[in-house]
Design an enzyme around this catalytic site. Sequence first.
Site, PDB file in Angstrom:
ATOM      1  N   ASP A   1       0.871  -1.181   0.000  1.00  0.00           N
ATOM      2  CA  ASP A   1       0.000   0.000   0.000  1.00  0.00           C
ATOM      3  C   ASP A   1       0.910   1.233   0.000  1.00  0.00           C
ATOM      4  OD1 ASP A   1       0.918   0.275   2.586  1.00  0.00           O
ATOM      5  OD2 ASP A   1      -1.064   0.296   3.523  1.00  0.00           O
TER       6      ASP A   1
ATOM      7  N   THR B   1       2.950  -1.272   8.706  1.00  0.00           N
ATOM      8  CA  THR B   1       3.438  -2.163   9.771  1.00  0.00           C
ATOM      9  C   THR B   1       3.731  -3.572   9.271  1.00  0.00           C
ATOM     10  OG1 THR B   1       1.171  -2.830  10.245  1.00  0.00           O
ATOM     11  CG2 THR B   1       2.058  -0.966  11.531  1.00  0.00           C
TER      12      THR B   1
ATOM     13  N   HIS C   1      10.935 -23.797   8.614  1.00  0.00           N
ATOM     14  CA  HIS C   1       9.974 -24.514   9.478  1.00  0.00           C
ATOM     15  C   HIS C   1       8.522 -24.413   9.002  1.00  0.00           C
ATOM     16  CE1 HIS C   1      12.701 -24.587  13.318  1.00  0.00           C
ATOM     17  NE2 HIS C   1      13.380 -24.814  12.213  1.00  0.00           N
TER      18      HIS C   1
ATOM     19  N   ARG D   1       7.251   1.163   7.744  1.00  0.00           N
ATOM     20  CA  ARG D   1       7.449   2.196   8.774  1.00  0.00           C
ATOM     21  C   ARG D   1       8.152   1.627  10.000  1.00  0.00           C
ATOM     22  NH1 ARG D   1       1.183   4.106   8.054  1.00  0.00           N
ATOM     23  NH2 ARG D   1       1.470   5.265   6.106  1.00  0.00           N
TER      24      ARG D   1
ATOM     25  N   HIS E   1       8.516 -30.754  10.289  1.00  0.00           N
ATOM     26  CA  HIS E   1       7.908 -29.463   9.938  1.00  0.00           C
ATOM     27  C   HIS E   1       6.802 -29.643   8.910  1.00  0.00           C
ATOM     28  CE1 HIS E   1      10.990 -27.655  12.323  1.00  0.00           C
ATOM     29  NE2 HIS E   1      11.943 -28.194  11.577  1.00  0.00           N
TER      30      HIS E   1
END
Length: 149
Positions: free
Chosen positions: A8, A67, A98, A109, A133
């Site tokens: 974005d 974020t 894994h 940011r 795994h």
Amino acid sequence: MKIALGSDHGGIELKRDIIKHLEKKGIEIKDFGTYTEESCDYPDFALKVAEEVASKNYDFGILVCGTGIGISISANKVPGIRAALCHDTFSAHATREHNDANILALGGRIVGVGLALDIVDAFLNAEFQGGRHERRVNKITEIEKKYSK
Ligand code: RB5
């Protein structure tokens, strides 16, 4: 190796740095947007990249928002996607080894460009270890199937 990228407005600057980095290494990439700094909605770009990766048109995806949280949550709604939000290099290689993660999410940011590029390299250079795994990743797929009916 083919990589699908998306972001974005909050992740566009870091995404551009990642694209330059991958192109320098000769890695084939496609940017699925956003292409401008104008405010937009991260789920739209998560969906495009996640569908491309889930369809196996690309080996891996890289998604960036402010974020990395919203864009990774969105991508993980697409069946077959295991998007990992990583802000350190240990998590970045461990999630390939894994969890067989197929999308790396980053927060533009949150991390500086130097660390972000190391994270990208750690993710792309690591390989899924299989074995115990694989059993666990298969259980993730079973959860997905249970709620996809
Ligand atoms: C956009 O302002 C911001 O909310 C977005 O980039 C992301 O951080 C959401 O998780």
